[in-house]
Structures are given as structure tokens and as C-alpha cells.
Design a protein around this motif. Structure first.
Motif, PDB file in Angstrom:
ATOM      1  N   GLU A 469       0.834  -1.204   0.000  1.00 19.49           N
ATOM      2  CA  GLU A 469       0.000   0.000   0.000  1.00 19.49           C
ATOM      3  C   GLU A 469       0.868   1.253   0.000  1.00 19.49           C
ATOM      4  OE1 GLU A 469      -3.701   2.040   2.494  1.00 19.49           O
ATOM      5  OE2 GLU A 469      -2.750   0.197   3.205  1.00 19.49           O
ATOM      6  N   TYR A 470       0.459   2.240  -0.805  1.00 23.17           N
ATOM      7  CA  TYR A 470       1.156   3.524  -0.877  1.00 23.17           C
ATOM      8  C   TYR A 470       0.191   4.632  -0.462  1.00 23.17           C
ATOM      9  CZ  TYR A 470       4.781   1.123  -3.585  1.00 23.17           C
ATOM     10  OH  TYR A 470       5.783   0.267  -3.991  1.00 23.17           O
ATOM     11  N   THR A 471       0.728   5.655   0.180  1.00 23.34           N
ATOM     12  CA  THR A 471      -0.100   6.799   0.539  1.00 23.34           C
ATOM     13  C   THR A 471      -0.353   7.649  -0.701  1.00 23.34           C
ATOM     14  OG1 THR A 471       1.772   8.267   1.038  1.00 23.34           O
ATOM     15  CG2 THR A 471       0.954   6.860   2.832  1.00 23.34           C
ATOM     16  N   LEU A 472      -1.392   8.471  -0.631  1.00 22.19           N
ATOM     17  CA  LEU A 472      -1.714   9.341  -1.762  1.00 22.19           C
ATOM     18  C   LEU A 472      -0.586  10.336  -2.014  1.00 22.19           C
ATOM     19  CD1 LEU A 472      -4.018   9.658  -3.764  1.00 22.19           C
ATOM     20  CD2 LEU A 472      -5.042  11.364  -2.265  1.00 22.19           C
ATOM     21  N   GLU A 473       0.082  10.754  -0.941  1.00 16.29           N
ATOM     22  CA  GLU A 473       1.208  11.673  -1.089  1.00 16.29           C
ATOM     23  C   GLU A 473       2.364  11.002  -1.843  1.00 16.29           C
ATOM     24  OE1 GLU A 473      -0.578  11.325   1.743  1.00 16.29           O
ATOM     25  OE2 GLU A 473      -1.609  13.230   1.338  1.00 16.29           O
ATOM     26  N   GLN A 474       2.627   9.717  -1.527  1.00 15.12           N
ATOM     27  CA  GLN A 474       3.670   8.973  -2.243  1.00 15.12           C
ATOM     28  C   GLN A 474       3.310   8.810  -3.712  1.00 15.12           C
ATOM     29  OE1 GLN A 474       3.622   5.529   0.499  1.00 15.12           O
ATOM     30  NE2 GLN A 474       5.844   5.794   0.696  1.00 15.12           N
ATOM     31  N   ILE A 475       2.048   8.516  -3.950  1.00 10.76           N
ATOM     32  CA  ILE A 475       1.585   8.334  -5.327  1.00 10.76           C
ATOM     33  C   ILE A 475       1.754   9.628  -6.116  1.00 10.76           C
ATOM     34  CG2 ILE A 475      -0.429   7.830  -6.762  1.00 10.76           C
ATOM     35  CD1 ILE A 475      -1.455   6.112  -4.373  1.00 10.76           C
ATOM     36  N   ASP A 476       1.376  10.761  -5.487  1.00 13.89           N
ATOM     37  CA  ASP A 476       1.494  12.058  -6.160  1.00 13.89           C
ATOM     38  C   ASP A 476       2.941  12.410  -6.481  1.00 13.89           C
ATOM     39  OD1 ASP A 476      -1.191  12.648  -6.311  1.00 13.89           O
ATOM     40  OD2 ASP A 476      -1.264  13.627  -4.362  1.00 13.89           O
ATOM     41  N   SER A 477       3.848  12.132  -5.544  1.00 13.20           N
ATOM     42  CA  SER A 477       5.233  12.553  -5.720  1.00 13.20           C
ATOM     43  C   SER A 477       6.059  11.585  -6.560  1.00 13.20           C
ATOM     44  CB  SER A 477       5.899  12.732  -4.353  1.00 13.20           C
ATOM     45  OG  SER A 477       5.914  11.501  -3.638  1.00 13.20           O
ATOM     46  N   GLU A 478       5.743  10.277  -6.503  1.00  9.37           N
ATOM     47  CA  GLU A 478       6.572   9.282  -7.181  1.00  9.37           C
ATOM     48  C   GLU A 478       5.960   8.757  -8.479  1.00  9.37           C
ATOM     49  OE1 GLU A 478       7.430   6.136  -4.436  1.00  9.37           O
ATOM     50  OE2 GLU A 478       7.882   7.514  -2.784  1.00  9.37           O
ATOM     51  N   MET A 479       4.654   8.455  -8.450  1.00  3.37           N
ATOM     52  CA  MET A 479       4.039   7.766  -9.578  1.00  3.37           C
ATOM     53  C   MET A 479       3.442   8.702 -10.618  1.00  3.37           C
ATOM     54  SD  MET A 479       2.173   4.679  -7.505  1.00  3.37           S
ATOM     55  CE  MET A 479       3.046   3.799  -6.202  1.00  3.37           C
ATOM     56  N   VAL A 480       2.811   9.778 -10.150  1.00  3.14           N
ATOM     57  CA  VAL A 480       2.177  10.703 -11.092  1.00  3.14           C
ATOM     58  C   VAL A 480       3.169  11.250 -12.110  1.00  3.14           C
ATOM     59  CG1 VAL A 480       1.026  12.945 -11.299  1.00  3.14           C
ATOM     60  CG2 VAL A 480       0.243  11.298  -9.590  1.00  3.14           C
ATOM     61  N   PRO A 481       4.409  11.636 -11.694  1.00  7.01           N
ATOM     62  CA  PRO A 481       5.381  12.085 -12.702  1.00  7.01           C
ATOM     63  C   PRO A 481       5.685  11.024 -13.762  1.00  7.01           C
ATOM     64  CG  PRO A 481       6.100  12.754 -10.512  1.00  7.01           C
ATOM     65  CD  PRO A 481       4.931  11.844 -10.317  1.00  7.01           C
ATOM     66  N   LEU A 482       5.672   9.737 -13.365  1.00  5.89           N
ATOM     67  CA  LEU A 482       5.904   8.661 -14.339  1.00  5.89           C
ATOM     68  C   LEU A 482       4.762   8.596 -15.346  1.00  5.89           C
ATOM     69  CD1 LEU A 482       7.145   5.831 -11.913  1.00  5.89           C
ATOM     70  CD2 LEU A 482       8.540   7.307 -13.379  1.00  5.89           C
ATOM     71  N   VAL A 483       3.536   8.759 -14.842  1.00  2.00           N
ATOM     72  CA  VAL A 483       2.362   8.743 -15.728  1.00  2.00           C
ATOM     73  C   VAL A 483       2.398   9.941 -16.662  1.00  2.00           C
ATOM     74  CG1 VAL A 483      -0.162   8.803 -15.811  1.00  2.00           C
ATOM     75  CG2 VAL A 483       0.992   7.492 -14.019  1.00  2.00           C
ATOM     76  N   MET A 484       2.813  11.090 -16.131  1.00  4.05           N
ATOM     77  CA  MET A 484       2.900  12.304 -16.958  1.00  4.05           C
ATOM     78  C   MET A 484       3.921  12.137 -18.081  1.00  4.05           C
ATOM     79  SD  MET A 484       2.639  15.120 -13.851  1.00  4.05           S
ATOM     80  CE  MET A 484       3.313  16.435 -14.849  1.00  4.05           C
ATOM     81  N   ASP A 485       4.989  11.392 -17.802  1.00  2.17           N
ATOM     82  CA  ASP A 485       5.979  11.130 -18.850  1.00  2.17           C
ATOM     83  C   ASP A 485       5.383  10.305 -19.984  1.00  2.17           C
ATOM     84  OD1 ASP A 485       7.954  12.531 -17.574  1.00  2.17           O
ATOM     85  OD2 ASP A 485       8.816  10.789 -16.567  1.00  2.17           O
ATOM     86  N   VAL A 486       4.480   9.389 -19.619  1.00  2.00           N
ATOM     87  CA  VAL A 486       3.832   8.540 -20.625  1.00  2.00           C
ATOM     88  C   VAL A 486       2.836   9.342 -21.450  1.00  2.00           C
ATOM     89  CG1 VAL A 486       2.323   6.554 -20.985  1.00  2.00           C
ATOM     90  CG2 VAL A 486       4.144   6.450 -19.268  1.00  2.00           C
ATOM     91  N   THR A 487       2.034  10.161 -20.759  1.00  4.46           N
ATOM     92  CA  THR A 487       0.952  10.875 -21.439  1.00  4.46           C
ATOM     93  C   THR A 487       1.400  12.200 -22.046  1.00  4.46           C
ATOM     94  OG1 THR A 487       0.281  12.019 -19.404  1.00  4.46           O
ATOM     95  CG2 THR A 487      -0.716   9.861 -19.834  1.00  4.46           C
ATOM     96  N   GLY A 488       2.498  12.760 -21.502  1.00  4.54           N
ATOM     97  CA  GLY A 488       2.914  14.082 -21.950  1.00  4.54           C
ATOM     98  C   GLY A 488       1.938  15.149 -21.535  1.00  4.54           C
ATOM     99  N   ASP A 489       1.208  14.890 -20.457  1.00  6.09           N
ATOM    100  CA  ASP A 489       0.146  15.789 -20.023  1.00  6.09           C
ATOM    101  C   ASP A 489       0.102  15.786 -18.492  1.00  6.09           C
ATOM    102  OD1 ASP A 489      -2.442  17.304 -21.004  1.00  6.09           O
ATOM    103  OD2 ASP A 489      -3.064  16.045 -19.323  1.00  6.09           O
ATOM    104  N   SER A 490      -0.150  16.959 -17.894  1.00  8.47           N
ATOM    105  CA  SER A 490      -0.171  17.062 -16.430  1.00  8.47           C
ATOM    106  C   SER A 490      -1.528  16.747 -15.833  1.00  8.47           C
ATOM    107  CB  SER A 490       0.246  18.482 -16.010  1.00  8.47           C
ATOM    108  OG  SER A 490      -0.666  19.438 -16.527  1.00  8.47           O
ATOM    109  N   ASP A 491      -2.521  16.535 -16.678  1.00 11.32           N
ATOM    110  CA  ASP A 491      -3.885  16.294 -16.214  1.00 11.32           C
ATOM    111  C   ASP A 491      -4.046  14.830 -15.809  1.00 11.32           C
ATOM    112  OD1 ASP A 491      -6.507  16.786 -15.606  1.00 11.32           O
ATOM    113  OD2 ASP A 491      -7.214  16.685 -17.672  1.00 11.32           O
ATOM    114  N   VAL A 492      -3.715  14.518 -14.564  1.00 10.62           N
ATOM    115  CA  VAL A 492      -3.792  13.152 -14.047  1.00 10.62           C
ATOM    116  C   VAL A 492      -4.571  13.164 -12.735  1.00 10.62           C
ATOM    117  CG1 VAL A 492      -2.515  11.133 -13.243  1.00 10.62           C
ATOM    118  CG2 VAL A 492      -1.571  12.559 -15.085  1.00 10.62           C
ATOM    119  N   PHE A 493      -5.677  12.409 -12.668  1.00 10.89           N
ATOM    120  CA  PHE A 493      -6.454  12.265 -11.447  1.00 10.89           C
ATOM    121  C   PHE A 493      -6.107  10.932 -10.795  1.00 10.89           C
ATOM    122  CE2 PHE A 493      -8.845  15.508 -13.569  1.00 10.89           C
ATOM    123  CZ  PHE A 493      -9.440  16.244 -12.559  1.00 10.89           C
ATOM    124  N   VAL A 494      -6.000  10.947  -9.480  1.00  7.96           N
ATOM    125  CA  VAL A 494      -5.622   9.741  -8.751  1.00  7.96           C
ATOM    126  C   VAL A 494      -6.642   9.446  -7.659  1.00  7.96           C
ATOM    127  CG1 VAL A 494      -3.870   8.664  -7.297  1.00  7.96           C
ATOM    128  CG2 VAL A 494      -3.171  10.126  -9.188  1.00  7.96           C
TER     129      VAL A 494
END
Length: 718
Positions: A469-494
Motif C-alpha cells: 500500500e502507498y499513501t496518496l502523497e507517495q503516489i502524487d510525488s513518485e508515480m504521477v510524474p511517471l504517468v505524466m511522462d507517458v501521457t505528456g500531459d499534467s492532467d492526471v487524477f488519482v
């Protein structure tokens, strides 16, 4: 006011401040922590229940899907104004309801959507669920005077005539109501029923009536649905967003109080007391009325703080003017409150008009924003006109009578705003044009005129199950940037899936190649089993109908504002200039979205509505002074009109700047301390505050002046 009475009033006010502060601290400290005293938070701040329905109808059209989503949205708003409904894939509809943790309770109460039919005694269908506008459980007095239970129906206009004919032909006979092939009610027609309303009687208790009403409401959907799955989902923004917003609001409130006391002395101290009462009472009322609080709702509270500060600034400016005119302190207080009342009431009433129309026509976050805004405005009006008045009088009553504790207004040289109006118009047009040019450039390059978020255009929902399990803060700081690299877009909801290690990532529409890349990132970085990753397309959560309702609401609100201002000021030119200034502010905020490429989501609507309410209040204060200065002058030359306009703006300039600065500080703190989504909300709001100040000082009065001069040509009465 006698000293003993003054002491008693101050003691009561202080006790109220302490009691409300303590009560508000209990509410806020327990918010989001399960049962008990807490404010209900929206999906963006606290999460809730997500229910997925399967569409049973084969070959359902896009129109039927859209109609069903819109009707279902209206049904679930009884649970929360912030509930959302959207399409998932080709044949699924998702419902997300904030503030609840038990999907079974919701499903049991909501029921399973199915087909609903109204039949004549021979079993012929003469009306379907599509013809039912609303169904609610109710009570009435029977012939013996006892309470009896019923279901009140409201039918569509098209069905009303048919229902009248059928009931007229079948008096004394049964008209069965069939839901999914089962007769759920078999009422006997007592008389011909016309007018589009009907009542089903004979319920054993209120619970039975409520269940039947629920079945009729849910059965009026265009498509038949069946429950596929349900789950509890976490907040989209997380505890950090709520915490940072509260800290920013608290720091901003403290800074405003310090500023008010430093600038207005004893009057500022009275304002501080009123602001504390406003803030704590607003929190309490939101809790008492069980209003779901979301990010747009926080915007309503911020606007309320701005309006509360503004009212005090207007009052204190008037008191200082009276002192400068040589009046005694007590006379200055009485006359200051009296002269400030009209501007304060007019400004608040126009904003309440906006809130009322939005509550009537709006959906989802728009309706929630309207409720919060209305509460904030009403409380700010009460605290500024009544609490502040009695606190100020009490200070005087206990012996604080020297005018040095209240100050005098400085006489500023009248600034020539009307002479520079061509420059102001050019600046306004150039800024607005820059926004449209930016939209055109981005549209031509294929990026879209505006950076529309998932809430408007839909996208892809990706569910990933991790090994831990990961906290939402961990997800925002670690995983969201990885998703943004894939999509090329900052619009990511978690969102987190409760009681599991699952995380939902909502992004723009992903191609097959991008989905494969998305999966590989989590396989490589976190050792996720690729077979547990699922992806599906989702529609926008803000439907075209919801957007249309919001636009219609704004148009109606603007028309009513024009009518109100024209009535109160007895001059349509004031109303026209006010609306043109509003349009200027809205377009400038839109330009900021276009040029900075701020994500346009649900907060976009909240920002526009906030500016609509805030700016009109600013303009009315200036116009109130124009009305006062031109009072009883039936014929005025162009030069005199220019002098009146310039003098009025100059007299209210300090008030306009002080109010804008205090509100700007509140929003700036939100921007500095907030998470990404809060920054997307606060940045355009800051632009709107600056635009509102510019239009109130440089545009609105000049527009009135130009229309006044043009109307007076040919010797007409002015």
C-alpha cells in the motif's frame, strides 16, 4: 450606550467567539475521520463510494446514454450535490458518491435501475418512467385526521394530458405500475387527475412510501441498468490538500486581521471579531446543513471572507469621512453605518441572486458552490451590519471615545480617470484579444483552444494493483510524474481503492501503444503483475447538459442582476455598465486559461462564478458613490459628469485596493501552500481579482459616463 450595557455586549460577543471557535475546531479536527462531528467532504477531498452499472439494453444510442447519465445525476443529488456520473467504456455507467463508506446502503436505497411502465386495466402501457419528472414520499391527513402516507408524482408536460385522459376514463379501476415485469403498486383511480401532478395513497408507513418513490425515480431512466460492481474509493486530492487549504485560510485570516487592526485601529479590532465569528459560524452552518464541501466550496468561503472584509472597509471608510467632516465620534458612527448600508446590501443581494439561480439550475459542484456561497454571503452580511455595529458601539460605550482611535480619511486629489478612459479601453481590449489569439494559435496547432481536463472531455481510467500500500502523497510525488511522462500531459487524477492496494489513474485518452507503455512502467518500477492492470475509456464527468445548465444559470443571473441594479439605481446605464464590466472580467480570466494553459475542469466553473459574484460587488460600491454624488441633480453638463465620475472613483479607491489586496492574499496563500489542483484553481482566481479591481476602477464608471453623455445629447434630461 451605557457602560454596563457595553460591557455586557462585549462579554456576550467574546463568549460567542470562544464557543464558536471551540465548536469549529472540534468539527474540523474530526473531519474525514469517520463517524461523529465532521463536515461531509467531496470526492476530491475525502473519497466515497463508486458504483458501476451495466447497460442491459442492446444497441443503446449515444443519446440514450447521455439522457440516462443526466437523469441518474439528478437522482443521486439527493445523497450529495457533489455526486458524479460518467460513462465507462461502451456500455457501463459509473456513479461516484462522496462522504459515504458503505456501498450496500446506497445500493439498497437507490435501487437497481430498470424499466418502469404505467398500464391501463387491460395491461396496455400508456406511460413510461421517462414521463416521470419526480417522485417523493409524503404525508397527508386522512378523513379521521390521522397521518397517512403517500407518493407524490410530478409528470412531464407531454404526459400530463395523456394521464388526465386515462384517469378520466378509468375512475374506480386499477392502473398498475410495473417495474421490471413486477407490479409494485396497483392504485385505484379516485377521480380524473389533471395538472401534471398525482398522488398514490394507501402506504402502510413512510418507509413503504419512500421505497416506492425510489423505485419510480430510478425506473424513469432511459436505459435499464444492472449493478456490476461497487467499491469505496479514496480522495482525489488527499488529506494534504484539505490540510494545506485550511492552513492557508487560517494564515490569511490572521494576516487580514492584523492588517485591519493596523490600518483602522479600534474599527479594525471590531472587524477582527466579526471575521472570526463569520469564519467559525460558516463552518458550523455547513456542518448543520450537511453541505458537502469540495474545492469549489472553499472558493465560496473565500469569496465570503472577501465580502465580509469589503463590508467592513466600506463602513469604516464612511465613518472616517464623517469624522473628517467635523462630526463627533458617535454621530460619525451612526451616519457611517447608515450611508454604507445601501452599497453593502446591493452588493450582497446581487451575489445572492447568482447563488440562488445556480442552486436552482446548477448540477454537481456548481450546486454545491452555490449553497456554500449563499451561506457565506448571508453570514458575512449579518456579521458586518450587526455584529460589527454593536462591537463598535460597545467600544465607544466603555470609554474609547477619542477620535484618534478611529482615524480620519485623507483627502486625496481627484484623479482624472475619465480623461484616460481610451487608454483603459485599449488595455482591456488588448488583454482580451491576446486570450483569443492564444486560443486560435493552440487550436490551429491541434492542442485545442483550451486545455480541457478529463472532467470535460473524458479519457482513460487505469486501475493498478500494487504489492504494497502507498499513501496518496507517495503516489502524487513518485508515480504521477511517471504517468505524466507517458501521457505528456499534467492532467492526471488519482484515487485509491479502499481496503486494497489498488490505485486508479485517470488520464487523457491513451492509444494502445501508450497503454502498453503505461503498464510497462509499473511492471518495471514496482513489480506489478501486468495481468492485474485494467484500462477502460471513460466519458466526461461534466456532461453537456450540466454545462448547459450552468451557462443558462449564469445568463439568467446576469439578466436578474441587470434588472435589480436598474431598479435600485433607477438607471439602466448603471446595470449595462456593470454587466459589461463583468464580461470584461470573465474574458480576462478566460485569457489566462488560454495563455497559461491552465487545466479547465470543474474548478473552472467555480472560478468563473466566484469572479462573477466578487466583481459585481466591487462595481456596485463605486456606483453607489456615483449615485450619491449625482443625487437630485437633474441636469448635469459633460464636464460635471466627468467630475462626478472621477470624484466617486477616487473616494472609493482606497476601499477597492484594500478589499482586493486582502482577498488576493487569501488566494495567494492557497496558491503557495496548495497542491497542484489547488494551484490550478487559485492562479486564475488571482487574475480575476486583479481584473475585477481594474474594471471597477477604470472600466465600469467610464462606461457609465460614456453612456450617460451619449444619452444626454440633444438636450435630453440627464
Amino acid at each position: 450606550m451605557k457602560k454596563n450595557k457595553s460591557v455586557a455586549i462585549l462579554a456576550v460577543v467574546l463568549a460567542v467567539v470562544v464557543a464558536l471557535g471551540y465548536y469549529a475546531s472540534i468539527i474540523l479536527s474530526s473531519t474525514g475521520k469517520g463517524e461523529g462531528q465532521n463536515i461531509t467532504l467531496g470526492l476530491d477531498l475525502a473519497g466515497g463510494v463508486s458504483i458501476t452499472y451495466q447497460v442491459e439494453d442492446e444497441d443503446a444510442t449515444a443519446e440514450q446514454m447521455s439522457d440516462t447519465i443526466y437523469k441518474l445525476q439528478k437522482r443521486i443529488e439527493s445523497y450529495s450535490t457533489e455526486a458524479t456520473v460518467y460513462q465507462s467504456g461502451d456500455d457501463r455507467i459509473c456513479v461516484e458518491i462522496p462522504g459515504v463508506t458503505d456501498a450496500n446502503d446506497i445500493l439498497e436505497d437507490l435501487g437497481t435501475p430498470g424499466s418502469l411502465q404505467f398500464c391501463d386495466p387491460d395491461g396496455n402501457v400508456f406511460m413510461t418512467g421517462d414521463d416521470v419528472v419526480d417522485a417523493q414520499a409524503g404525508t397527508y391527513k386522512d378523513n379521521t385526521g390521522n397521518n397517512a402516507y403517500c407518493v407524490d408524482l410530478v409528470l412531464s408536460d407531454d404526459a400530463a394530458e395523456t394521464f388526465s385522459e386515462i384517469t378520466g376514463e378509468n375512475i374506480g379501476k386499477n392502473l398498475p405500475i410495473i417495474y421490471d415485469g413486477e407490479t409494485i403498486s396497483n392504485p385505484v383511480v379516485q377521480s380524473q387527475i389533471s395538472g401534471g401532478t398525482a398522488q398514490i395513497t394507501g402506504m402502510a408507513n413512510y418507509e413503504e412510501a419512500s421505497q416506492l418513490a425510489s423505485q419510480i425515480r430510478i425506473g424513469s431512466l432511459s436505459l435499464e441498468l444492472s449493478e456490476l460492481e461497487s467499491q469505496v474509493v479514496g480522495a482525489q486530492l488527499g488529506a494534504e490538500a484539505m490540510s494545506s487549504a485550511l492552513k492557508a485560510a487560517l494564515i490569511g485570516l490572521v494576516l487580514i486581521i492584523i492588517f485591519m487592526i493596523a490600518y483602522y485601529w479600534m474599527l479594525g479590532a471590531a472587524a477582527a471579531v466579526a471575521l472570526v465569528i463569520y469564519s467559525t459560524l460558516t463552518i458550523a452552518v455547513i456542518y448543520w446543513f450537511d453541505i458537502t464541501l469540495t474545492l469549489p466550496g472553499i472558493a465560496g468561503i473565500i469569496l465570503g471572507i472577501g465580502m465580509a472584509v469589503d463590508a467592513n472597509v466600506v463602513i469604516y471608510g464612511r465613518i472616517r469621512e464623517e469624522l473628517s467632516a467635523g462630526k463627533s465620534v458617535f454621530s460619525a458612527m451612526k451616519d457611517g453605518f447608515k450611508k454604507a448600508t445601501s452599497a453593502i446590501v446591493d452588493g450582497n443581494v446581487t451575489t445572492l441572486i447568482v447563488a440562488a439561480i445556480l442552486a436552482w439550475k446548477g448540477s454537481g459542484t456548481v450546486k454545491g458552490f452555490a449553497y456554500t456561497l449563499a451561506i457565506s454571503i448571508i453570514i458575512s452580511l449579518i456579521t458586518s451590519l450587526f455584529v460589527t455595529r454593536y462591537v463598535v458601539y460597545s467600544f465607544y460605550g466603555i470609554g474609547v471615545k477619542d477620535e484618534k482611535y478611529y482615524g480620519k480619511s485623507k483627502e486625496f486629489k481627484t484623479m482624472n480617470f475619465t480623461k484616460r478612459r481610451p487608454v483603459f479601453y485599449v488595455i482591456a481590449v488588448a488583454c482580451i484579444a491576446a486570450g483569443f489569439i492564444g486560443m486560435g494559435v493552440h487550436s490551429a496547432s491541434g492542442d485545442g483552444a483550451l486545455n480541457l481536463s478529463l472532467e470535460f472531455v473524458g479519457g482513460t481510467s487505469n486501475t493498478v494493483y500494487f504489492n504494497e500500500e502507498y499513501t496518496l502523497e507517495q503516489i502524487d510525488s513518485e508515480m504521477v510524474p511517471l504517468v505524466m511522462d507517458v501521457t505528456g500531459d499534467s492532467d492526471v487524477f488519482v484515487q485509491k481503492v479502499a481496503d486494497s492496494n489498488g490505485v486508479i489513474f485517470k488520464t487523457r485518452n491513451l492509444s494502445l501503444e501508450e497503454r502498453e507503455k503505461f503498464n510497462q512502467v509499473f511492471v518495471d518500477k514496482y513489480g506489478v503483475d501486468e495481468n492485474t492492470i485494467s484500462s477502460q475509456s471513460i466519458s466526461s464527468t461534466i456532461s453537456s447538459e450540466m454545462t448547459s445548465d450552468a451557462v443558462v444559470a449564469v445568463i439568467i443571473a446576469v439578466i436578474l442582476i441587470m434588472i435589480y441594479i436598474a431598479f435600485r439605481f433607477q438607471d439602466l446605464r448603471f446595470a449595462t455598465a456593470s454587466v459589461l464590466a463583468l464580461i470584461h472580467d470573465i474574458l480576462l480570466v478566460l485569457a489566462s486559461y488560454a495563455l497559461v494553459r491552465i487545466s479547465v475542469g470543474s474548478t473552472f466553473i467555480a472560478v468563473m462564478l466566484t469572479i462573477l459574484g466578487y466583481s459585481i460587488n466591487d462595481t456596485i460600491v463605486v456606483f453607489d458613490r456615483v449615485r450619491e454624488n449625482i443625487h437630485n441633480r437633474s441636469r448635469v453638463s459633460k464636464e460635471e459628469l466627468a467630475e462626478i465620475a472621477d470624484k466617486s472613483v477616487t473616494q472609493t479607491l482606497t476601499r477597492s485596493i484594500n478589499t482586493s489586496v486582502t482577498t488576493f492574499v487569501m488566494v495567494l496563500l492557497l496558491y503557495i501552500m496548495g497542491v497542484a489542483s489547488i494551484k490550478d484553481f487559485s492562479l486564475p482566481l488571482m487574475v480575476g481579482i486583479v481584473a475585477g479591481l481594474f474594471s471597477s476602477v477604470c472600466i465600469s464608471t467610464n462606461l457609465w459616463f460614456d453612456m450617460k453623455v451619449r444619452f444626454n445629447k440633444g438636450g435630453k434630461k440627464k
